[in-house]
Motif scaffolding. Structure first.
Motif, PDB file in Angstrom:
ATOM      1  N   ASP A 109     -16.181  -3.684  -1.207  1.00  0.00           N
ATOM      2  CA  ASP A 109     -15.324  -4.290  -0.180  1.00  0.00           C
ATOM      3  C   ASP A 109     -14.076  -4.901  -0.808  1.00  0.00           C
ATOM      4  O   ASP A 109     -12.964  -4.767  -0.272  1.00  0.00           O
ATOM      5  CB  ASP A 109     -16.095  -5.371   0.587  1.00  0.00           C
ATOM      6  CG  ASP A 109     -17.124  -4.773   1.544  1.00  0.00           C
ATOM      7  OD1 ASP A 109     -16.990  -3.578   1.879  1.00  0.00           O
ATOM      8  OD2 ASP A 109     -18.042  -5.494   1.946  1.00  0.00           O
ATOM      9  N   GLU A 110     -14.250  -5.595  -1.949  1.00  0.00           N
ATOM     10  CA  GLU A 110     -13.090  -6.198  -2.621  1.00  0.00           C
ATOM     11  C   GLU A 110     -12.125  -5.119  -3.108  1.00  0.00           C
ATOM     12  O   GLU A 110     -10.898  -5.284  -3.027  1.00  0.00           O
ATOM     13  CB  GLU A 110     -13.565  -7.065  -3.792  1.00  0.00           C
ATOM     14  CG  GLU A 110     -14.233  -8.359  -3.360  1.00  0.00           C
ATOM     15  CD  GLU A 110     -14.834  -9.122  -4.537  1.00  0.00           C
ATOM     16  OE1 GLU A 110     -14.874 -10.354  -4.470  1.00  0.00           O
ATOM     17  OE2 GLU A 110     -15.263  -8.466  -5.514  1.00  0.00           O
ATOM     18  N   LEU A 111     -12.672  -4.032  -3.630  1.00  0.00           N
ATOM     19  CA  LEU A 111     -11.811  -2.919  -4.063  1.00  0.00           C
ATOM     20  C   LEU A 111     -11.026  -2.372  -2.879  1.00  0.00           C
ATOM     21  O   LEU A 111      -9.811  -2.141  -2.974  1.00  0.00           O
ATOM     22  CB  LEU A 111     -12.657  -1.818  -4.693  1.00  0.00           C
ATOM     23  CG  LEU A 111     -11.894  -0.535  -5.054  1.00  0.00           C
ATOM     24  CD1 LEU A 111     -10.912  -0.795  -6.189  1.00  0.00           C
ATOM     25  CD2 LEU A 111     -12.852   0.594  -5.428  1.00  0.00           C
ATOM     26  N   CYS A 112     -11.713  -2.162  -1.756  1.00  0.00           N
ATOM     27  CA  CYS A 112     -11.036  -1.618  -0.575  1.00  0.00           C
ATOM     28  C   CYS A 112      -9.935  -2.547  -0.084  1.00  0.00           C
ATOM     29  O   CYS A 112      -8.850  -2.094   0.313  1.00  0.00           O
ATOM     30  CB  CYS A 112     -12.054  -1.362   0.535  1.00  0.00           C
ATOM     31  SG  CYS A 112     -13.175   0.010   0.199  1.00  0.00           S
ATOM     32  N   GLU A 113     -10.194  -3.862  -0.143  1.00  0.00           N
ATOM     33  CA  GLU A 113      -9.169  -4.827   0.277  1.00  0.00           C
ATOM     34  C   GLU A 113      -7.956  -4.768  -0.646  1.00  0.00           C
ATOM     35  O   GLU A 113      -6.805  -4.821  -0.188  1.00  0.00           O
ATOM     36  CB  GLU A 113      -9.761  -6.232   0.277  1.00  0.00           C
ATOM     37  CG  GLU A 113     -10.789  -6.466   1.373  1.00  0.00           C
ATOM     38  CD  GLU A 113     -11.533  -7.795   1.190  1.00  0.00           C
ATOM     39  OE1 GLU A 113     -11.138  -8.558   0.269  1.00  0.00           O
ATOM     40  OE2 GLU A 113     -12.494  -8.054   1.933  1.00  0.00           O
ATOM     41  N   GLU A 114      -8.213  -4.659  -1.950  1.00  0.00           N
ATOM     42  CA  GLU A 114      -7.100  -4.602  -2.907  1.00  0.00           C
ATOM     43  C   GLU A 114      -6.291  -3.323  -2.726  1.00  0.00           C
ATOM     44  O   GLU A 114      -5.048  -3.332  -2.777  1.00  0.00           O
ATOM     45  CB  GLU A 114      -7.646  -4.685  -4.332  1.00  0.00           C
ATOM     46  CG  GLU A 114      -6.584  -4.877  -5.395  1.00  0.00           C
ATOM     47  CD  GLU A 114      -5.831  -6.194  -5.234  1.00  0.00           C
ATOM     48  OE1 GLU A 114      -4.575  -6.152  -5.263  1.00  0.00           O
ATOM     49  OE2 GLU A 114      -6.488  -7.236  -5.046  1.00  0.00           O
ATOM     50  N   LEU A 115      -6.989  -2.197  -2.528  1.00  0.00           N
ATOM     51  CA  LEU A 115      -6.292  -0.931  -2.306  1.00  0.00           C
ATOM     52  C   LEU A 115      -5.498  -0.975  -1.013  1.00  0.00           C
ATOM     53  O   LEU A 115      -4.387  -0.427  -0.935  1.00  0.00           O
ATOM     54  CB  LEU A 115      -7.301   0.214  -2.271  1.00  0.00           C
ATOM     55  CG  LEU A 115      -7.997   0.555  -3.591  1.00  0.00           C
ATOM     56  CD1 LEU A 115      -9.124   1.551  -3.371  1.00  0.00           C
ATOM     57  CD2 LEU A 115      -6.997   1.105  -4.613  1.00  0.00           C
TER      58      LEU A 115
END
Length: 972
Positions: free
Chosen positions: A246-252
């Motif tokens: 989820d954190e990766l998706c938010e950063e992307l």
């Protein structure tokens, strides 16, 4: 120079393999590079496995073995792993899979491979271009176990193979790169732990200080970005997650919004750092430059990124705990070509072996690859100048300069990472500019294209006359793995002028994967063909009979690589065209892209083999072929043939002279006699629009179209004879009658060709035989020309009328091409391709794909599998199903994902409705068959099928309009 110097004899016939055993050389220096003590384990499948086995045997390597996955072809009914025919059973090692679905499975398989290698006495491991070829952890595991990897070492795999690391290396080596964001995971880490003290605390809390991220690398003096990278590397080594998906998706999503706002109108490409072969990539649409407010539009579009990122992680199987989940965001270069440079190095030197144009691709999968060499371009430039083609010469000059720059950058990059084997430096090209894309730290599928153009000459530093040449990249990789830095920097030696490869894939007419077909017969390779087919074509050694082979769908769609060569690119294209023409591949439920290639190669031969298509060319080309299919589908050739005969009869009745010449009812007999002669090839073309594409391109110089009418510049009877050749229906000994011209048709055709040859010779002037328009004008006149009396001329005209009658069906093919606007897709003088805007319409392209590959029949209340493969109800394991019982869906909503040949395809709803029942039984990854019911649904609107009588009436009207146009052209 000893017997290994093969610059000329081998070059003339690359299919004849020389003795590669350096241990037999008369030169002591060459013998010191023998590799027959290497004992390799092959851990890949497909054509490269068989090629490696052949090369190892030719090098004198007797002890080698292979892995054989349970999912490989061997497990299917009527299937055979051809490699087993030439290996002792003790050297065939069965495994569950070549790679695992999860991190744990991959690690377990790595250890299993190490155990197999030790137990089998293997010293080296060869992964070809397979699943393990670019896996840094796998290579490191082998190195730690004392095994030698035949390929780049683990440090090179990391520096060059991971896309984010490679991009940073490229920047440091002054290599041009695509703008974008490559540090999403680093950004997450620094967002959570923004200083050195916080990073050290995070490492201590997770027990990482002693595992790849010692305290010194997190000290205050270290640049913060490097410290964050060190913490990430330690976490990956210990299989600890520092961030959630989820954190990766938010950063992307944040990064994508930044890029979209900075570059309105541009799309963004998402790329997994460990993807390859087209996997692990998705495109995000851009925002309109005039969108207001721009930032809000960019954020709204970027909201699509999380779903795309999850699809990517699932596709490359990087969603597990401890996996490196970094995904790159790059501006998509829209009008891009895909060029790549073949590299070979030993850690101390790096040599480029020319380039390959791989722009002809679809679904990120390459289809046709052609060699690019500076020597070949210089020769093409000279030919263009001699022909007075200044724009083409200037374009080729720019191409040569661009290739020289890419080769220089590739060698710099290879030096920077210490490349110690074969790799490929890949670039995207926009106009005269290029950008580094990635490095594939392995041999490429299309490597033969380069090795046919260049050999590597290794000279004794003490005596340059004492040398040997290497013509196989697989052989070169073995020598590099065995002797490394002992090998002196080689000189590249030119072999053939050009080479081209067509990938024969198990795909349908729309180039969608189609697995599970059975090959029951396959013609032998053409004399100029190099066929890498994993041994499928090897006959039964006892009976000499072709053995049935089921195309496995578990891994990829490739069946074989069809490769050829020539003194020039033109000759290479002509040879691949001839190979495609004469290849007969038959089977049960078998779909391949053979005819697609045939049409495509003809398109380039008719326009320019030096045309510069972009990676976006194939989709509009397929759309255009689909439009041909639509036009042909509106015609009824039974009606057309009958109407042509009737109108000829009426014309004769109105022309007393002609009627006297032929007699009453004579034309009915002519049409009956020529029925199969004309209709069989025409109907074969009409049944396959890719063949019509080939026919139209081949005959572009045979006709002209004026005001919607066809005017032949070449005698239609000659066009018909050439059509039989085009379709490979010429007389062939022992060929089934269904696939060749019939004897009585061949007799009529031969008589017609002989007749026109004699008439042309008799009417020819000093300059030679008259052109067809001139000859046709003579034959249309009532007055006998010099040398003919009235009676003879009457008979000549009667024969002419009889031979030409019915050939108007060929006019229909031309008119269909014109109606579909086939000739608007063209190459400009400078080599760029002019793609009409209409062919870029996505909705039109989607409709035409269904025309080329009709979906399976289904009831109005069912959703069925569009193809065979593995069914998944959601886009990722941690996401909810797309639909469940009771769900309402709109047309275009995703319903399920089906994995076919390692590609994940999200299937969209064809209409709106409600799911009444889920029919698929089983867990995720359940295998389904094409046409299998998956959901019972209640459509929002009841679809009413068109009345068959109305459809027939409309086809008849269209057909008669064609006949009107044909006879208007005849001056009726």
């Amino acid at each position: 120079m000893d017997g290994f110097e093969t610059r000329r004899g081998y070059d003339r016939n690359p299919r004849v393999v020389r003795d590669r055993r350096l241990g037999r050389s008369s030169s002591a220096w060459a013998r010191s590079f023998a590799a027959d003590d290497v004992r390799p384990l092959i851990v890949c499948r497909g054509p490269i496995r068989k090629e490696a086995m052949d090369v190892f045997a030719q090098m004198g390597i007797e002890h080698y073995g292979i892995l054989l996955s349970e999912k490989d072809s061997i497990v299917y009914t009527h299937a055979l792993a051809p490699e087993l025919r030439c290996l002792h059973p003790a050297h065939v090692h069965r495994v569950k899979d070549y790679t695992g679905a999860t991190k744990d499975e991959r690690v377990k398989l790595m250890q299993e491979i190490v155990a197999i290698a030790r137990a089998g006495g293997y010293t080296h491991v060869f992964a070809g271009y397979g699943f393990m070829a670019e896996d840094e952890e796998f290579v490191r595991t082998l190195e730690e176990a004392g095994l030698v990897f035949i390929g780049p070492r683990s440090s090179v795999q990391r520096a060059a193979g991971l896309k984010d690391e490679a991009k940073r290396t490229a920047l440091a080596a002054a290599v041009s790169v695509t703008p974008g964001i490559d540090d999403a995971t680093r950004r997450i880490v620094l967002r959570k732990w923004p200083d050195h003290a916080a990073l050290r605390a995070a490492a201590a809390d997770r027990g990482l200080l002693g595992a790849g991220a010692p305290g010194a690398r997190l000290a205050d003096g270290i640049p913060l970005a490097e410290a964050a990278d060190a913490l990430l590397a330690a976490a990956y080594a210990r299989r600890v997650d520092l961030y959630t998906t989820d954190e990766l998706c938010e950063e992307l999503e944040r990064g994508a919004a930044e890029l979209l706002a900075r570059h309105p109108g541009r799309r963004i490409r998402l790329k997994a750092i460990g993807g390859g072969g087209g996997k692990g990539q998705r495109l995000l649409a851009g925002v309109a430059p005039d969108a207001a407010p721009l930032e809000a539009a960019a954020r709204a579009r970027a909201a699509e990124v999380p779903a795309l990122a999850r699809e990517i992680l699932a596709e490359v199987k990087a969603a597990g705990v401890g996996d490196n989940k970094n995904i790159l965001l790059e501006l998509n270069v829209e009008e891009t070509r895909h060029n790549e440079i073949q590299l070979v190095g030993n850690g101390a030197w790096c040599v480029a072996l020319g380039g390959r144009d791989c722009s002809l691709q679809m679904h990120e999968q390459k289809l046709l690859e052609v060699a690019m060499t500076q020597e070949g371009l210089l020769e093409a430039i000279e030919r263009a100048r001699a022909a007075g083609e200044a724009p083409r010469a200037a374009s080729l000059e720019r191409e040569r300069a661009s290739l020289a720059r890419m080769e220089a950058e590739a060698e710099r990059f290879g030096q920077a990472v210490g490349l110690n084997s074969a790799s490929t430096f890949e670039c995207i090209v926009e106009g005269d500019h290029h950008y580094f894309m990635e490095v594939n730290t392995r041999i490429q599928v299309e490597h033969r294209v380069s090795e046919l153009c260049y050999a590597l000459r290794f000279e004794n530093p003490a005596d340059p006359a004492d040398a040997f040449e290497v013509t196989s990249l697989v052989e070169c990789m073995v020598l590099l793995a065995r002797h490394g830095e002992r090998l002196p920097r080689p000189i590249r030696v030119r072999r053939e002028g050009s080479a081209v490869e067509a990938r024969l894939n198990a795909t349908n007419g729309a180039l969608e994967p189609h697995a599970a077909g059975i090959i029951v017969s396959w013609s032998d390779p053409h004399p100029h063909e190099i066929r890498d087919d994993q041994g499928i074509c090897v006959k039964n050694p006892d009976t000499g009979v072709f053995m049935h082979y089921r195309v496995a769908g578990a891994y990829d769609s490739n069946i074989a690589l069809l490769v050829t060569y020539g003194a020039s690119r033109e000759e290479a294209y002509q040879r691949i065209c001839e190979i495609l023409r004469t290849t007969t591949l038959r089977g049960s439920d078998l779909h391949t892209n053979l005819l697609f290639h045939y049409g495509l190669v003809h398109w380039f031969l008719a326009r320019s083999v030096w045309a510069k298509p972009t990676t976006g060319f194939v989709v509009p080309y397929l759309t255009q072929v689909g439009l041909l299919a639509v036009e042909l589908g509106g015609l009824d050739f039974d009606v057309m043939w009958a109407e042509l005969g009737a109108r000829h009869e009426r014309r004769l009745a109105a022309r007393a002279g002609a009627a006297e010449a032929t007699g009453g009812g004579a034309l009915k007999k002519v049409f009956a006699l020529k029925d199969t002669l004309v209709r069989r090839p025409v109907e074969k073309i009409c049944a396959e629009p890719h063949l019509l594409s080939a026919w139209l391109s081949r005959n572009m110089g045979s006709f002209e179209i004026r005001s919607g009418r066809v005017r032949w510049l070449k005698n239609p009877i000659e066009v018909l004879a050439d059509t039989y050749w085009l379709l490979n229906m010429t007389p062939q000994p022992q060929a089934p009658a269904a696939h060749v011209i019939w004897d009585h048709d061949q007799e009529v055709l031969s008589r017609a060709l002989g007749f026109y040859r004699r008439v042309g010779e008799r009417m020819g002037q000093a300059g030679g035989a008259p052109s067809w328009p001139e000859l046709r004008a003579h034959l249309s006149g009532d007055t006998a020309p010099h040398g003919y009396d009235a009676e003879l001329w009457r008979r000549v005209r009667g024969a002419h009328l009889g031979f030409q009658a019915g050939l108007e069906l060929l006019d229909a093919l031309v008119l269909a091409g014109d109606a579909a606007r086939f000739f608007e897709l063209r190459a400009r003088e400078d080599g760029t391709v002019d793609i009409p805007e209409r062919l870029l319409d996505r909705e039109l392209s989607a409709r035409m794909r269904k025309v080329l590959a009709p979906p399976p029949a289904m009831r109005a209340n069912e959703i069925v599998a569009v193809t065979g493969g593995m069914f998944y109800a959601q886009e990722a394991p941690d996401r909810p199903p797309f639909v469940t019982k009771g769900s309402h869906f709109a047309a275009g909503d995703p319903l399920y994902v089906i994995e076919v040949m390692k590609m994940f395809n999200k299937v969209l709803a064809p209409c709106s409705g409600t799911v009444e029942e889920v029919l698929i039984d089983g867990g995720e990854g359940t295998i389904v068959q094409k046409g299998q019911p998956l959901f019972r649904v209640k459509p929002d609107e009841v679809l009413v099928e068109e009345d068959s009588a109305e459809r027939a009436r409309r086809r008849r009207e269209t057909t008669l309009r064609y006949v009107d146009a044909i006879f208007d052209a005849e001056g009726a």
